[in-house]
Design a protein around this motif. Structure first.
Motif, PDB file in Angstrom:
ATOM      1  N   LEU A   1       0.792  -1.156   0.078  1.00  0.00           N
ATOM      2  CA  LEU A   1       0.140  -0.023  -0.109  1.00  0.00           C
ATOM      3  C   LEU A   1       0.907   1.171   0.034  1.00  0.00           C
ATOM      4  O   LEU A   1       0.590   2.234  -0.742  1.00  0.00           O
ATOM      5  CB  LEU A   1      -1.050  -0.054   1.113  1.00  0.00           C
ATOM      6  N   ILE A   2       1.872   1.143   0.833  1.00  0.00           N
ATOM      7  CA  ILE A   2       2.914   2.410   0.656  1.00  0.00           C
ATOM      8  C   ILE A   2       3.579   2.752  -0.757  1.00  0.00           C
ATOM      9  O   ILE A   2       3.406   3.794  -1.144  1.00  0.00           O
ATOM     10  CB  ILE A   2       3.942   2.113   1.832  1.00  0.00           C
ATOM     11  N   LYS A   3       4.019   1.524  -1.060  1.00  0.00           N
ATOM     12  CA  LYS A   3       4.593   1.553  -2.453  1.00  0.00           C
ATOM     13  C   LYS A   3       3.486   2.096  -3.590  1.00  0.00           C
ATOM     14  O   LYS A   3       3.982   2.888  -4.393  1.00  0.00           O
ATOM     15  CB  LYS A   3       5.119   0.278  -2.729  1.00  0.00           C
ATOM     16  N   GLY A   4       2.557   1.707  -3.240  1.00  0.00           N
ATOM     17  CA  GLY A   4       1.585   1.714  -4.371  1.00  0.00           C
ATOM     18  C   GLY A   4       0.886   3.327  -4.241  1.00  0.00           C
ATOM     19  O   GLY A   4       0.486   3.666  -5.231  1.00  0.00           O
ATOM     20  N   GLU A   5       1.127   3.775  -3.275  1.00  0.00           N
ATOM     21  CA  GLU A   5       0.397   5.565  -3.021  1.00  0.00           C
ATOM     22  C   GLU A   5       1.337   6.306  -3.888  1.00  0.00           C
ATOM     23  O   GLU A   5       0.691   7.130  -4.670  1.00  0.00           O
ATOM     24  CB  GLU A   5       0.378   5.742  -1.787  1.00  0.00           C
ATOM     25  N   ASP A   6       2.461   6.422  -3.569  1.00  0.00           N
ATOM     26  CA  ASP A   6       3.466   7.319  -4.400  1.00  0.00           C
ATOM     27  C   ASP A   6       4.642   6.799  -4.861  1.00  0.00           C
ATOM     28  O   ASP A   6       5.767   7.539  -5.361  1.00  0.00           O
ATOM     29  CB  ASP A   6       3.795   8.547  -3.253  1.00  0.00           C
ATOM     30  N   HIS A   7       5.050   5.540  -4.744  1.00  0.00           N
ATOM     31  CA  HIS A   7       6.032   4.685  -5.524  1.00  0.00           C
ATOM     32  C   HIS A   7       7.432   5.228  -4.682  1.00  0.00           C
ATOM     33  O   HIS A   7       8.297   4.907  -5.227  1.00  0.00           O
ATOM     34  CB  HIS A   7       6.248   4.881  -6.977  1.00  0.00           C
ATOM     35  N   GLY A   8       7.148   5.660  -3.427  1.00  0.00           N
ATOM     36  CA  GLY A   8       8.511   6.315  -2.757  1.00  0.00           C
ATOM     37  C   GLY A   8       8.974   4.979  -1.925  1.00  0.00           C
ATOM     38  O   GLY A   8       8.211   3.801  -1.962  1.00  0.00           O
ATOM     39  N   PRO A   9       9.796   5.147  -1.139  1.00  0.00           N
ATOM     40  CA  PRO A   9      10.455   4.123  -0.249  1.00  0.00           C
ATOM     41  C   PRO A   9       9.575   3.482   0.609  1.00  0.00           C
ATOM     42  O   PRO A   9       8.510   4.360   1.176  1.00  0.00           O
ATOM     43  CB  PRO A   9      11.703   4.911   0.475  1.00  0.00           C
ATOM     44  N   ILE A  10       9.733   2.158   1.041  1.00  0.00           N
ATOM     45  CA  ILE A  10       8.585   1.658   2.017  1.00  0.00           C
ATOM     46  C   ILE A  10       8.931   1.907   3.389  1.00  0.00           C
ATOM     47  O   ILE A  10       8.183   2.180   4.297  1.00  0.00           O
ATOM     48  CB  ILE A  10       8.764   0.005   1.902  1.00  0.00           C
ATOM     49  N   PHE A  11      10.052   1.859   3.685  1.00  0.00           N
ATOM     50  CA  PHE A  11      10.713   1.913   4.906  1.00  0.00           C
ATOM     51  C   PHE A  11      11.461   3.473   5.381  1.00  0.00           C
ATOM     52  O   PHE A  11      11.874   4.162   4.251  1.00  0.00           O
ATOM     53  CB  PHE A  11      11.636   1.011   5.037  1.00  0.00           C
ATOM     54  N   TYR A  12      11.450   3.758   6.505  1.00  0.00           N
ATOM     55  CA  TYR A  12      11.960   5.246   6.715  1.00  0.00           C
ATOM     56  C   TYR A  12      12.973   4.919   7.832  1.00  0.00           C
ATOM     57  O   TYR A  12      12.657   4.493   8.729  1.00  0.00           O
ATOM     58  CB  TYR A  12      10.792   5.961   7.279  1.00  0.00           C
ATOM     59  N   LYS A  13      14.169   5.367   7.671  1.00  0.00           N
ATOM     60  CA  LYS A  13      15.232   5.085   8.591  1.00  0.00           C
ATOM     61  C   LYS A  13      15.422   6.586   9.434  1.00  0.00           C
ATOM     62  O   LYS A  13      15.633   7.567   8.658  1.00  0.00           O
ATOM     63  CB  LYS A  13      16.339   4.550   8.223  1.00  0.00           C
ATOM     64  N   GLN A  14      15.672   6.626  10.773  1.00  0.00           N
ATOM     65  CA  GLN A  14      15.974   7.945  11.220  1.00  0.00           C
ATOM     66  C   GLN A  14      16.862   7.640  12.529  1.00  0.00           C
ATOM     67  O   GLN A  14      16.547   6.877  13.226  1.00  0.00           O
ATOM     68  CB  GLN A  14      14.536   8.520  11.808  1.00  0.00           C
ATOM     69  N   VAL A  15      17.783   8.628  12.761  1.00  0.00           N
ATOM     70  CA  VAL A  15      18.773   8.301  13.862  1.00  0.00           C
ATOM     71  C   VAL A  15      17.813   8.818  15.073  1.00  0.00           C
ATOM     72  O   VAL A  15      17.434   9.976  15.183  1.00  0.00           O
ATOM     73  CB  VAL A  15      20.020   9.434  13.477  1.00  0.00           C
TER      74      VAL A  15
END
Length: 219
Positions: free
Chosen positions: A51-65
């Motif tokens: 669903l995340i990929k299908g919405e805007d084709h962006g990365p699925i995961f988010y990495k944050q320090v």
């Protein structure tokens, strides 16, 4: 005196470190539970990823320090719930912060995607943190891991949150969440650190499951 009525509580760091049996059992439980969680919830995580990929084709995961125990930094994993490059918009939104203190929360954050609203409301964006648990950066239960920029504004009292490994969920997340400000969140974390035991951890996990099913004020 209730801990939420005073900021006078100072933790004994040596006493916290000396709880070897509890910390060993907690680590074992974390490994077993996180592994089971990944296996059991993998179909749901696959659906969320699609669903995340299908919405805007962006990365699925988010990495944050984030900042963990004793100030050690690590990369925390989440399902991406915001538009790509959302961090660059933060400075323009800080004046609309709904939470007092060194923490940013905004109820109607324009950076959040459609699927992001749903997974944040039900805390499903945090499922990838099982990987952080297996790596040892996080525990299933503990204080919310802060951003380095937030820690820069911490008082010595606030830094007591960093005496233990941060958690995927905690007393603040499972109870008050966005109903209270930063000061109250710190006090809840200190209350947890003081009372921490496996039964308390299990109770918090149970309350977290309730929140996932019937969301509180999370956003």
């Amino acid at each position: 005196m209730n801990l939420l009525e005073s900021k006078a509580v100072l933790l004994n760091k040596d006493k916290i470190r000396s709880r070897f049996i509890y910390h060993s059992m907690k680590r074992l439980f974390d490994i077993v539970a996180a592994t089971c969680g990944i296996v059991i919830l993998s179909p749901l995580m696959i659906i969320i990823a699609v669903l995340i990929k299908g919405e805007d084709h962006g990365p699925i995961f988010y990495k944050q320090v984030r900042v963990g125990k004793n100030g050690k930094t690590f990369k925390m994993y989440k399902f991406r719930s915001m538009f790509v490059n959302a961090d660059k918009m933060l400075d323009k939104l800080k004046e609309q912060n709904d939470v007092d203190g060194p923490m940013f929360k905004m109820k109607d954050d324009p950076r959040v995607t459609k699927i992001g609203h749903f997974i944040r409301k039900h805390s499903l964006d945090e499922l990838p943190q099982f990987l952080n648990v297996l790596k040892g950066d996080m525990s299933l239960v503990g204080p919310r891991p802060p951003l380095p920029s937030e820690v820069e504004e911490y008082s010595e009292y606030d830094k007591q949150r960093l005496f233990v490994i941060p958690g995927c969920t905690g007393l603040w997340q499972a109870t008050e969440r966005n109903e209270v400000g930063f000061t109250e969140m710190v006090q809840l974390d200190i209350e947890y650190i003081q009372k921490a035991n496996l039964f308390f951890d299990l109770w918090i996990i149970w309350k977290t499951v309730e929140v996932i099913i019937k969301p509180n004020s999370s956003y």
